[in-house]
Write an enzyme that holds these catalytic residues in place. Sequence first.
Site, PDB file in Angstrom:
ATOM      1  N   TYR A 140      26.184 -12.152  16.889  1.00  0.00           N
ATOM      2  CA  TYR A 140      27.032 -11.190  16.194  1.00  0.00           C
ATOM      3  C   TYR A 140      27.826 -10.323  17.179  1.00  0.00           C
ATOM      4  O   TYR A 140      28.920  -9.866  16.856  1.00  0.00           O
ATOM      5  CB  TYR A 140      26.179 -10.242  15.340  1.00  0.00           C
ATOM      6  CG  TYR A 140      25.912 -10.717  13.934  1.00  0.00           C
ATOM      7  CD1 TYR A 140      25.262 -11.922  13.700  1.00  0.00           C
ATOM      8  CD2 TYR A 140      26.277  -9.942  12.846  1.00  0.00           C
ATOM      9  CE1 TYR A 140      24.984 -12.336  12.413  1.00  0.00           C
ATOM     10  CE2 TYR A 140      26.005 -10.356  11.552  1.00  0.00           C
ATOM     11  CZ  TYR A 140      25.372 -11.551  11.344  1.00  0.00           C
ATOM     12  OH  TYR A 140      25.102 -11.961  10.070  1.00  0.00           O
ATOM     13  N   LYS A 187      15.207 -21.533  17.621  1.00  0.00           N
ATOM     14  CA  LYS A 187      15.653 -22.923  17.793  1.00  0.00           C
ATOM     15  C   LYS A 187      15.433 -23.263  19.268  1.00  0.00           C
ATOM     16  O   LYS A 187      16.371 -23.608  20.007  1.00  0.00           O
ATOM     17  CB  LYS A 187      17.130 -23.038  17.365  1.00  0.00           C
ATOM     18  CG  LYS A 187      17.668 -24.449  17.289  1.00  0.00           C
ATOM     19  CD  LYS A 187      17.135 -25.255  16.108  1.00  0.00           C
ATOM     20  CE  LYS A 187      17.608 -26.698  16.185  1.00  0.00           C
ATOM     21  NZ  LYS A 187      16.944 -27.578  15.203  1.00  0.00           N
ATOM     22  N   ASP A 219      15.192 -24.615  11.274  1.00  0.00           N
ATOM     23  CA  ASP A 219      15.392 -25.624  10.214  1.00  0.00           C
ATOM     24  C   ASP A 219      14.097 -25.830   9.426  1.00  0.00           C
ATOM     25  O   ASP A 219      14.086 -25.880   8.196  1.00  0.00           O
ATOM     26  CB  ASP A 219      15.942 -26.946  10.786  1.00  0.00           C
ATOM     27  CG  ASP A 219      15.235 -27.399  12.049  1.00  0.00           C
ATOM     28  OD1 ASP A 219      14.404 -26.638  12.588  1.00  0.00           O
ATOM     29  OD2 ASP A 219      15.507 -28.524  12.517  1.00  0.00           O
ATOM     30  N   ASP A 243      19.690 -13.079   9.134  1.00  0.00           N
ATOM     31  CA  ASP A 243      20.683 -12.922   8.069  1.00  0.00           C
ATOM     32  C   ASP A 243      20.529 -14.057   7.053  1.00  0.00           C
ATOM     33  O   ASP A 243      20.470 -13.837   5.841  1.00  0.00           O
ATOM     34  CB  ASP A 243      22.092 -12.927   8.678  1.00  0.00           C
ATOM     35  CG  ASP A 243      23.153 -12.777   7.612  1.00  0.00           C
ATOM     36  OD1 ASP A 243      22.983 -11.915   6.728  1.00  0.00           O
ATOM     37  OD2 ASP A 243      24.143 -13.532   7.638  1.00  0.00           O
ATOM     38  N   ASP A 247      18.751 -13.989   2.784  1.00  0.00           N
ATOM     39  CA  ASP A 247      19.361 -14.442   1.517  1.00  0.00           C
ATOM     40  C   ASP A 247      18.531 -15.575   0.906  1.00  0.00           C
ATOM     41  O   ASP A 247      18.327 -15.623  -0.305  1.00  0.00           O
ATOM     42  CB  ASP A 247      20.802 -14.933   1.726  1.00  0.00           C
ATOM     43  CG  ASP A 247      21.814 -13.795   1.648  1.00  0.00           C
ATOM     44  OD1 ASP A 247      21.475 -12.675   2.069  1.00  0.00           O
ATOM     45  OD2 ASP A 247      22.936 -14.029   1.151  1.00  0.00           O
TER      46      ASP A 247
HETATM   47  C1  IPM Z   1      23.745  -8.339   5.801  1.00  0.00           C
HETATM   48  C2  IPM Z   1      25.184  -8.719   5.611  1.00  0.00           C
HETATM   49  C3  IPM Z   1      25.974  -8.385   6.870  1.00  0.00           C
HETATM   50  C4  IPM Z   1      25.390  -9.185   8.019  1.00  0.00           C
HETATM   51  C5  IPM Z   1      27.497  -8.616   6.750  1.00  0.00           C
HETATM   52  C6  IPM Z   1      28.085  -7.840   5.596  1.00  0.00           C
HETATM   53  C7  IPM Z   1      28.215  -8.321   8.032  1.00  0.00           C
HETATM   54  O1  IPM Z   1      25.323 -10.055   5.262  1.00  0.00           O
HETATM   55  O2  IPM Z   1      23.463  -7.155   6.066  1.00  0.00           O
HETATM   56  O3  IPM Z   1      22.877  -9.216   5.674  1.00  0.00           O
HETATM   57  O4  IPM Z   1      25.756 -10.352   8.208  1.00  0.00           O
HETATM   58  O5  IPM Z   1      24.563  -8.633   8.741  1.00  0.00           O
HETATM   59 MN    MN Z   2      23.436 -11.091   4.948  1.00  0.00          MN
END
Ligand code: IPM
Ligand code: MN
Length: 352
Positions: A140, A187, A219, A243, A247
């Site tokens: 990042y 990884k 993975d 990240d 999700d």
């Molecule tokens: C998160 C979000 C952020 C990230 C984005 C909005 C930059 O997806 O906080 O998980 O990737 O860190």
């Molecule tokens: Mn995110």
Amino acid sequence: MIKNISVIEGDGIGPEVIRQAIKVLNSIARKYGHNFHYQNVLAGSKAIEKFGNPMPEKTIDSCLKSDAVLFGCIGDPKHDHNSRGMRPEDGLLKLRKRMNLYCNIRPIVIFPILDKSPIKKEFLHEVDFIIYRELTSGIYFGKKGRCKNGEKAYDYCIYSKKEIEKIGEMAFKAALSRKRKVTLVDKANVLETSRLWREVIQKISMDYTDVNLDFLYIDNAAMQIIMNPKKFDIILTDNMFGDILSDESSVLTSSLGLLPSASIGNYKSMFEPVHGSYPQAKGKNIANPLGCILSVSMMLEYFGMHKEKNLLEEAVRNSIEEKICTPDIVNSKLSSTTEEVGNYIEKYIINQ
Ligand code: IPM
Ligand code: MN
């Protein structure tokens, strides 16, 4: 107690979920005699429009001076390709860096009564893990750019031992008061940064002989989170993998709208739901405020307000048991609005 809180509502559904979170915080303040002072500051697309900058210095200043930051969410499709090359997301990354929020904590909490997860119930029984995501380094924040007349692009992934050590210590400490297990996700069969992570984390683990350490490639981890999620306690990982896994993990819980997070630095901390700005739902009063409200609960814990945190979480559990929920987690014919969920939790706290 007096606490100064900087509030960044942000874009999309940010203002709606923050409104409920503040309402709930105020009910906690009333009940326990605290004084929470809020300072509203701009970031994201509103700040681009007003100041030409997604993270103005004034906002950073306010955040650095306050006891904690409560953050909604930022991101707006209308700025995805804006001519100045400025994205709302850049503002969030800048703030994380300037506040040195190196440790992002994302608990994966299952409310057994919910059944909107596409994963079979028997896989979800007893799932309880926390993702410790490194937040201020890695791909990042490495050098990025274009070369060969824009024909090639690069993003460097760089980690220092120190950066890995800081979050590593946090993860092992957290494991001590839980199931005493840390899983490092990386990884290392391909990436040199991952090999450095393994080296550093293995060394730290020698000071935590009661904590079991194991390693998983990203993975494989992505598969195990679905196939065998109860095996995890603390997942420790870098910025990008964290990240993605957060999700993915939200699928176990029924909705991304439920997940809270805390971003911890040496001196400062910020609390924000994991979900994004969800522009399609903006202004419709359907967004789930619980991710933001549970982030407030992490903030109360950070302030050392344990009774307050427990009551707030009890209120959230009750709202779910009573099915006072937004349509992402209950049948949409029976669902409540964003505001009704906030009102229920506020009332529950006041009446206890
Ligand atoms: C998160 C979000 C952020 C990230 C984005 C909005 C930059 O997806 O906080 O998980 O990737 O860190
Ligand atoms: Mn995110």
